[in-house]
Write an enzyme that holds these catalytic residues in place. Structure first.
Site, PDB file in Angstrom:
ATOM      1  N   THR A 209       0.864  -1.247  -0.079  1.00 27.75           N
ATOM      2  CA  THR A 209       0.219   0.068  -0.027  1.00 27.75           C
ATOM      3  C   THR A 209       1.031   1.220   0.059  1.00 27.75           C
ATOM      4  O   THR A 209       0.221   2.189   0.152  1.00 27.75           O
ATOM      5  CB  THR A 209      -0.829   0.097   1.225  1.00 27.75           C
ATOM      6  OG1 THR A 209       0.113  -0.107   2.364  1.00 27.75           O
ATOM      7  CG2 THR A 209      -1.907  -1.065   1.225  1.00 27.75           C
TER       8      THR A 209
ATOM      9  N   ALA B 252       4.869   5.822  10.095  1.00 27.23           N
ATOM     10  CA  ALA B 252       3.625   5.204   9.481  1.00 27.23           C
ATOM     11  C   ALA B 252       3.558   5.824   8.009  1.00 27.23           C
ATOM     12  O   ALA B 252       4.156   6.885   7.836  1.00 27.23           O
ATOM     13  CB  ALA B 252       2.471   5.539  10.297  1.00 27.23           C
ATOM     14  N   LYS B 253       3.146   5.018   7.282  1.00 32.09           N
ATOM     15  CA  LYS B 253       3.002   5.422   5.817  1.00 32.09           C
ATOM     16  C   LYS B 253       2.292   6.842   5.629  1.00 32.09           C
ATOM     17  O   LYS B 253       2.682   7.474   4.924  1.00 32.09           O
ATOM     18  CB  LYS B 253       2.246   4.097   5.108  1.00 32.09           C
ATOM     19  CG  LYS B 253       3.082   2.981   4.563  1.00 32.09           C
ATOM     20  CD  LYS B 253       2.114   1.961   4.047  1.00 32.09           C
ATOM     21  CE  LYS B 253       3.031   0.777   3.853  1.00 32.09           C
ATOM     22  NZ  LYS B 253       2.043  -0.339   3.750  1.00 32.09           N
ATOM     23  N   ARG B 254       1.194   6.639   6.263  1.00 27.57           N
ATOM     24  CA  ARG B 254       0.349   8.021   6.461  1.00 27.57           C
ATOM     25  C   ARG B 254       1.078   9.174   6.607  1.00 27.57           C
ATOM     26  O   ARG B 254       0.717  10.245   6.257  1.00 27.57           O
ATOM     27  CB  ARG B 254      -1.053   7.874   7.057  1.00 27.57           C
ATOM     28  CG  ARG B 254      -0.916   7.499   8.553  1.00 27.57           C
ATOM     29  CD  ARG B 254      -2.136   7.566   9.481  1.00 27.57           C
ATOM     30  NE  ARG B 254      -1.821   7.098  10.526  1.00 27.57           N
ATOM     31  CZ  ARG B 254      -1.597   5.825  10.955  1.00 27.57           C
ATOM     32  NH1 ARG B 254      -1.287   4.969  10.056  1.00 27.57           N
ATOM     33  NH2 ARG B 254      -1.122   5.611  12.267  1.00 27.57           N
TER      34      ARG B 254
ATOM     35  N   ARG C 129       4.036   9.776   6.125  1.00 30.37           N
ATOM     36  CA  ARG C 129       5.194   9.916   4.883  1.00 30.37           C
ATOM     37  C   ARG C 129       6.487   9.835   5.896  1.00 30.37           C
ATOM     38  O   ARG C 129       7.517  10.570   5.609  1.00 30.37           O
ATOM     39  CB  ARG C 129       5.278  11.436   4.399  1.00 30.37           C
ATOM     40  CG  ARG C 129       3.880  11.566   3.836  1.00 30.37           C
ATOM     41  CD  ARG C 129       4.079  12.557   2.953  1.00 30.37           C
ATOM     42  NE  ARG C 129       2.463  12.683   2.481  1.00 30.37           N
ATOM     43  CZ  ARG C 129       1.928  13.181   1.508  1.00 30.37           C
ATOM     44  NH1 ARG C 129       2.706  14.209   1.154  1.00 30.37           N
ATOM     45  NH2 ARG C 129       0.760  13.153   1.225  1.00 30.37           N
TER      46      ARG C 129
END
Ligand code: GLU
Length: 271
Positions: A12, A246-248, A250
């Site tokens: 994702t 976390a990916k969200r 960045r």
């Protein structure tokens, strides 16, 4: 028994240091013990997963210097496997269709939170008659499939957590979890336990954020007769302000780090 570990990312986004830590943890455990390390792409959610991220994961792990044994298992190529398990559970009366929207569930005054932070399903569709279910499905109403947790849990369950010992499970606190979503053919819980069993994983290493999910995974293993691996949930890496990577948010990806001149051995030396 020879040890089998795995890294099972969802494509994702690009991998960041937190993923690298998780992958290296599993890889080292296998390599140090002369065991096997498997790679699996958990790409069953078509709305969030992208093929370019899947390709990038393989490239980034290779850049890090990790190698894996056997072919990569790509979950989206095995939807029939998960469907077959769902059918069996359905035939045993352990799974039922749920037509509720998120709003229906959120509006229900009786919806407390599960240990993983999700809302506990208040059971609105659990008691629908066979006729009602059939009529709603025939009208084209989309539905998810939920596990009837009250029926599924027939005995006390526990799991073995490295460094901690036997952890008693409390699956009822999660309520009737979703095993197939309206828009995704099978849930994380179902696919991950199916594949860990199919691939002979003996030690599941993953982030501590997934530790609570193990309570649900043990129920599925119990229902299906799949063996229970040992678990070693590891700490989550944080940024300098203490926030989890976390990916969200960045978090710096391995690609960013590589582009800024950081080497793979510098990254490995941090863990
Ligand atoms: N696919 C999950 C994720 O990327 C991890 C699954 C697991 O390790 O159990 O968060």
């Amino acid at each position: 028994m020879s040890i089998v570990t795995r890294f099972a990312p969802s494509p994702t986004g690009y991998l960041h240091l937190g993923h690298a830590f998780s992958a290296v943890t599993a890889w080292r455990r296998a390599r140090e013990a002369g065991g096997r390390f498997l790679l699996r792409l958990e790409d069953i959610d078509p709305s969030r997963c992208r093929p370019e991220y899947a390709t990038a994961i393989l490239e980034d792990l290779t850049w890090l210097g990790l190698d894996w044994d056997g072919p990569v298992r790509v979950q989206s190529e095995h939807l029939g496997d998960y469907r077959a398990v769902l059918e069996t559970l359905r035939a045993r009366g352990l799974v039922y269709p749920c037509f509720c929207t998120r709003a229906d569930i959120a509006l229900s005054v009786a919806a407390p939170h599960a240990p993983d932070g999700s809302l506990v399903y208040p059971g609105l569709c659990r008691g629908l008659s066979a006729d009602e279910r059939a009529a709603r499905a025939a009208s084209g109403a989309p539905y998810a499939l939920r596990l009837h947790m009250g029926r599924a849990v027939t005995e006390a369950l526990s799991f073995k957590e490295e460094g901690e010992g036997i952890v008693p499970c409390d699956p009822l606190a999660f309520g009737d979890v979703v095993l197939a979503r309206k828009d995704a053919p099978a849930s994380y819980h179902l696919c991950v336990t199916h594949d860990d069993a199919l691939q002979g994983v003996t030690l599941v290493t993953r982030g501590a954020d997934l530790k609570t999910a193990t309570h649900v995974h043990r129920v599925l293993q119990h229902l299906t007769g799949w063996p229970a691996p040992a678990y070693a949930h590891h700490r989550l890496l944080t940024d300098p302000s203490g926030r989890r990577l976390a990916k969200r948010d960045r978090a710096a990806t391995l690609r960013d780090l590589q582009a800024s001149g950081v080497t793979a051995s510098e990254i490995l030396a941090r863990f």
